[in-house]
Write an enzyme that holds these catalytic residues in place. Structure first.
Site, PDB file in Angstrom:
ATOM      1  NE  ARG A   1      97.688 -74.622  46.913  1.00  0.00           N
ATOM      2  CZ  ARG A   1      97.912 -74.277  48.186  1.00  0.00           C
ATOM      3  NH1 ARG A   1      98.124 -73.026  48.519  1.00  0.00           N
ATOM      4  NH2 ARG A   1      97.952 -75.198  49.136  1.00  0.00           N
TER       5      ARG A   1
ATOM      6  CG  HIS B   1      93.257 -74.769  48.782  1.00  0.00           C
ATOM      7  ND1 HIS B   1      93.524 -75.813  47.929  1.00  0.00           N
ATOM      8  CD2 HIS B   1      91.918 -74.826  49.040  1.00  0.00           C
ATOM      9  CE1 HIS B   1      92.398 -76.484  47.688  1.00  0.00           C
ATOM     10  NE2 HIS B   1      91.417 -75.896  48.342  1.00  0.00           N
TER      11      HIS B   1
ATOM     12  CE1 TYR C   1      99.410 -74.631  53.066  1.00  0.00           C
ATOM     13  CE2 TYR C   1      97.668 -73.570  54.346  1.00  0.00           C
ATOM     14  CZ  TYR C   1      98.207 -73.945  53.126  1.00  0.00           C
ATOM     15  OH  TYR C   1      97.547 -73.612  51.966  1.00  0.00           O
TER      16      TYR C   1
HETATM   17  C1  LIG Z   1      85.427 -85.269  47.963  1.00  0.00           C
HETATM   18  C2  LIG Z   1      85.976 -83.979  48.492  1.00  0.00           C
HETATM   19  N1  LIG Z   1      86.592 -83.964  49.681  1.00  0.00           N
HETATM   20  C3  LIG Z   1      87.110 -82.804  50.171  1.00  0.00           C
HETATM   21  C4  LIG Z   1      86.965 -81.637  49.461  1.00  0.00           C
HETATM   22  C5  LIG Z   1      87.575 -80.346  49.990  1.00  0.00           C
HETATM   23  N2  LIG Z   1      88.774 -80.036  49.230  1.00  0.00           N
HETATM   24  C6  LIG Z   1      88.747 -79.148  48.225  1.00  0.00           C
HETATM   25  S1  LIG Z   1      90.226 -79.012  47.463  1.00  0.00           S
HETATM   26  C7  LIG Z   1      90.928 -80.152  48.469  1.00  0.00           C
HETATM   27  C8  LIG Z   1      92.398 -80.521  48.310  1.00  0.00           C
HETATM   28  C9  LIG Z   1      92.703 -81.024  46.948  1.00  0.00           C
HETATM   29  O1  LIG Z   1      94.099 -81.189  46.810  1.00  0.00           O
HETATM   30  P1  LIG Z   1      94.740 -81.624  45.446  1.00  0.00           P
HETATM   31  O2  LIG Z   1      94.029 -82.801  44.893  1.00  0.00           O
HETATM   32  O3  LIG Z   1      96.198 -81.768  45.693  1.00  0.00           O
HETATM   33  O4  LIG Z   1      94.460 -80.411  44.457  1.00  0.00           O
HETATM   34  P2  LIG Z   1      94.878 -78.866  44.605  1.00  0.00           P
HETATM   35  O5  LIG Z   1      93.818 -78.202  45.443  1.00  0.00           O
HETATM   36  O6  LIG Z   1      96.223 -78.803  45.224  1.00  0.00           O
HETATM   37  O7  LIG Z   1      94.857 -78.330  43.222  1.00  0.00           O
HETATM   38  C10 LIG Z   1      90.011 -80.626  49.403  1.00  0.00           C
HETATM   39  C11 LIG Z   1      90.317 -81.630  50.442  1.00  0.00           C
HETATM   40  C12 LIG Z   1      86.284 -81.686  48.224  1.00  0.00           C
HETATM   41  N3  LIG Z   1      86.135 -80.611  47.449  1.00  0.00           N
HETATM   42  N4  LIG Z   1      85.815 -82.867  47.758  1.00  0.00           N
END
Ligand SMILES: Cc1ncc(C[n+]2csc(CCOP(=O)(O)OP(=O)(O)O)c2C)c(N)n1
Length: 351
Positions: free
Chosen positions: A250, A254, A263
């Protein structure tokens, strides 16, 4: 055999451009891929700008992940299904979703999700990992009906730590679901680096525990992504689900609410910019003598298309405040209908 070798030894990594290989695509197809990558990048830039000036409340950029998303969608057939997470704007573009509709959704209007069923595409899932169950469910239905379609579901590296992901893989294996789980390992789950997310050496090996195949692919090599996804989809059509781990990065924050400089080092980001999937594909096209003025000029054309779509979305009427009740069930249960009515009375009554 050492524990690590048992797992990583059975994980294949697919590469094409770096391996000096090719795949069977004609010039038109290669140009279409490049153009869609540029269009998706321009969308990202515009959405970021719209968020900064207050027209979008939050946005999840996909910059750096264009090859993964566009390559995977190129491999999918029209009558297959696609299950997105929240960062799949490039995939939506490749699927043929109207650009103004995608903007409309990011502007907070659920009407932007209308019409997706005609594209065999599910709505965006914001809760991390829940969509994996939908990927399995659709794939199970295909298996029960014994048809030869498949479904591809997108998910992130962080989501592979969620229970939903593991339940989805388990059922997919047992029921021989026609499902491909496409993990974009972009190295971070918000600020959590991949190494701290899981002790697994690879994400792909998580599939092995469920008796399904897992493989890695260079996710910034669009040709490798197409090759790996095509193979995975063919297996899925025959009741053999596959997990594809696309190694990518990425390049942006985020979301627009994040500051990734807190970070991760600039040095790391710079290293991945060298590996930018659009830059790499352009170099490939140049080497093959396919690069042309048409592709050079496309950047400007894409900007025009994106501006036009954003303006259309901005000009659309806002949705009615209580429309959100309408999209939860096919047929609204009585209790929900009463709540909708109550809210309307309260809001309209107080106006
Ligand atoms: C069940 C849940 N827990 C926490 C969140 C908050 N949250 C949004 S994105 C994210 C990280 C997701 O990481 P990843 O699966 O690697 O996908 P990326 O964002 O890197 O595309 C989190 C913890 C959420 N949306 N849903």
């Amino acid at each position: 055999m050492a524990r690590e070798e048992v797992y990583t030894g059975s994980i294949e990594k697919v590469e094409v451009m770096d391996a000096g290989d090719d795949i069977d695509l004609d010039e038109e197809a290669l140009k279409t891929l490049y153009k869609n990558m540029v269009l998706a990048r321009k969308f990202d830039e515009k959405a970021f700008a719209l968020q900064r000036r207050g027209d979008i409340s939050t946005y999840a950029p996909h910059k750096g992940q264009e090859a993964a998303q566009i390559g995977a969608m190129f491999a999918l057939k029209d009558d297959d299904w696609m299950v997105p997470s929240f960062r799949e704007t490039a995939a939506f573009i490749m699927r043929g979703a109207p650009l103004e509709k995608i903007f409309q959704r990011w502007m907070g209007d659920a009407n932007g999700q209308k019409g997706l069923a005609e594209l065999n595409t599910l709505p965006v899932a914001i809760p991390v990992g829940t969509q994996n169950l939908h990927t399995t469910g659709l794939g199970m239905a295909m298996s029960f009906k014994d048809d030869d379609n498949a479904v591809i579901g997108f998910t992130g590296d962080g989501s592979t730590s969620e229970g939903d992901f593991h339940e989805a893989l388990n059922f997919a294996g047992v029921y021989e679901a026609h499902s491909v789980f496409f993990v974009q390992n972009n190295q971070y789950a918000i600020s959590m680096p991949r190494e701290k997310q899981t002790k697994s050496e690879t994400i792909a090996q998580k599939a092995l525990a469920y008796g399904i195949e897992g493989l890695q692919v260079d996710g910034n090599d669009i040709l490798a992504v197409i090759k790996a996804t095509r193979e995975a989809l063919e297996k899925a059509r025959n009741g053999e689900p596959v997990l594809v781990e696309a190694l990518t990065y990425r390049l942006e924050d985020h979301t627009t609410s994040d500051d990734s400089s807190r970070y991760r080092d600039e040095e790391e980001v710079e290293k991945w910019k060298e590996n930018d999937p659009i830059k790499r594909f352009r170099e490939y096209l140049e080497e093959k003598g396919i690069w042309s003025d048409e592709l050079e000029d496309y950047e400007e054309e894409a900007e025009g298309k994106i501006d036009e779509a954003a303006n259309k979305a901005l000009e659309m009427d806002d949705p009615e405040f209580d429309e959100l009740f309408d999209y939860v069930y096919g047929e609204m249960p009585e209790l929900l209908a009463e709540e909708k009515e109550e809210l309307r009375e309260e809001v309209v009554g107080n106006e």
